[in-house]
Design an enzyme around this catalytic site. Structure first.
Site, PDB file in Angstrom:
ATOM      1  N   CYS A 292       0.261   4.171  -5.570  1.00  0.00           N
ATOM      2  CA  CYS A 292      -0.729   3.374  -6.303  1.00  0.00           C
ATOM      3  C   CYS A 292      -0.662   3.808  -7.754  1.00  0.00           C
ATOM      4  CB  CYS A 292      -2.139   3.575  -5.741  1.00  0.00           C
ATOM      5  SG  CYS A 292      -3.422   2.739  -6.709  1.00  0.00           S
TER       6      CYS A 292
ATOM      7  N   HIS B  85       6.861  -5.058  -2.888  1.00  0.00           N
ATOM      8  CA  HIS B  85       6.287  -6.153  -3.676  1.00  0.00           C
ATOM      9  C   HIS B  85       7.151  -7.400  -3.569  1.00  0.00           C
ATOM     10  CE1 HIS B  85       3.129  -3.885  -5.817  1.00  0.00           C
ATOM     11  NE2 HIS B  85       3.947  -2.862  -5.604  1.00  0.00           N
TER      12      HIS B  85
ATOM     13  N   GLU C 109      -3.192  -7.353  -2.954  1.00  0.00           N
ATOM     14  CA  GLU C 109      -2.690  -6.057  -2.500  1.00  0.00           C
ATOM     15  C   GLU C 109      -2.782  -5.917  -0.987  1.00  0.00           C
ATOM     16  OE1 GLU C 109      -3.138  -2.381  -4.518  1.00  0.00           O
ATOM     17  OE2 GLU C 109      -4.248  -3.311  -6.166  1.00  0.00           O
TER      18      GLU C 109
ATOM     19  N   CYS D 198      -3.206  -3.998 -10.501  1.00  0.00           N
ATOM     20  CA  CYS D 198      -2.343  -3.260  -9.569  1.00  0.00           C
ATOM     21  C   CYS D 198      -1.212  -2.666 -10.388  1.00  0.00           C
ATOM     22  CB  CYS D 198      -1.803  -4.182  -8.478  1.00  0.00           C
ATOM     23  SG  CYS D 198      -0.617  -3.390  -7.363  1.00  0.00           S
TER      24      CYS D 198
ATOM     25  N   GLY E 154       2.177  -3.165  -8.898  1.00  0.00           N
ATOM     26  CA  GLY E 154       2.431  -4.594  -8.997  1.00  0.00           C
ATOM     27  C   GLY E 154       2.856  -4.992 -10.399  1.00  0.00           C
TER      28      GLY E 154
END
Length: 295
Positions: free
Chosen positions: A75, A172, A221, A230, A233
């Site tokens: 993260c 992703h 997410e 994110c 992301g």
């Protein structure tokens, strides 16, 4: 069981941070879900645990649980908050640290302006690494790279979306959209996350290219739903945009929660360069909470 916590946010992506450097809390998935619950608990997209160094040359272990209680690999916004937390709490005196995650070692650094930069490591482009089931599919050449056309359903009129696949330690699927505010994030996001071709599920990114140095981004997410930002992301979207020929190597990413800056040196003879992410990390409040017994 009563525990102390710190609530933090990075560009609106919010976290509960737990200090487990002295003793493990051994929380259950149900207790992580309780902490993340926005009515009954503290409320958060993820729960971040600070744990002792697992090996020589490492400062801390960084463990992440999504709002659904599941542990995940990485993260990025949380990594910035992790670094701000350990520095502000005096757990480390340097302005940088080497931190072990499930996805590998990252190196966050506090900048003079207070923002935090994280070396997120190199992106991985092998679809099998996400993992992604390619059986019966062929990639579509797009610029100097490729996308995969993903059917979001089994009927003849099911939408088919082109996605670029990138792993930033977590998976992703990034698609380009003409207008991010109108993008079908809440309808397509869950379909992409739970698509059977992603056996471990996937994060779904919706990217609007503004110009070669800026994009707008929304991300659904895995295990959390749409969040205000994110970090991984944003890294995945910029990397995809660069490889597809749309972006330069330094890009400002506008999310609904704030601005992130992503830098990627591209592909080198030695392999993919690491991705650098810079953005805010803010403490919101601290407190104590009584956790229910684990079922």
């Amino acid at each position: 069981m009563r525990i102390r916590f710190t609530k933090m946010q990075g560009a609106g992506n919010d976290f509960v941070v737990l200090d487990e450097t002295r003793a493990a809390l051994n929380l259950s998935a149900a207790q992580y879900r309780f902490l993340a619950h926005r009515q009954f608990g503290v409320g958060a997209d993820q729960i971040l645990s600070v744990r002792p160094a697992p090996a020589e040359g490492i400062d801390f272990e960084y463990v992440i649980h999504n709002a659904d209680g599941g542990e995940v690999e990485q993260c990025g916004n949380g990594a910035r908050c992790f670094m701000r937390y350990v520095y502000d709490k005096g757990l480390i005196r340097r302005d940088s640290a080497r931190v072990q995650t499930l996805a590998g070692v990252i190196e966050p650094r506090i900048n003079p302006d207070g923002r935090v930069t994280v070396d997120m490591g190199a992106p991985v482009f092998d679809p099998a690494a996400l993992p992604f089931d390619r059986s019966g599919l062929s990639p579509v050449r797009t610029g100097e790279w490729e996308t995969w056309h993903l059917a979001l359903g089994t009927s003849a009129d099911s939408p088919i979306v082109p996605v670029a696949l990138v792993s930033m330690g977590n998976p992703h699927a990034v698609q380009e959209v003409p207008e991010v505010d109108a993008a079908p994030v809440r309808t397509q996001g869950p379909l992409i996350e739970h698509h059977p071709r992603f056996p471990n599920r996937v994060n779904a990114g919706f990217m609007q290219v503004v110009d070669r140095g800026s994009i707008r981004l929304r991300v659904w997410e895995r295990g959390a739903g749409e969040t205000l930002a994110c970090g991984t992301g944003a890294c995945a979207a910029v990397v995809a945009g660069i490889r597809l020929g749309h972006l330069d190597r330094r890009v400002d990413v506008t999310t609904r929660g704030g601005l992130l800056t992503i830098e990627w040196g591209g592909l080198t003879p030695e392999g993919a360069a690491p991705v650098l992410m810079t953005g805010p990390a803010v403490t919101v409040f601290e407190g104590e909470i009584e956790l229910p017994d684990s079922p």
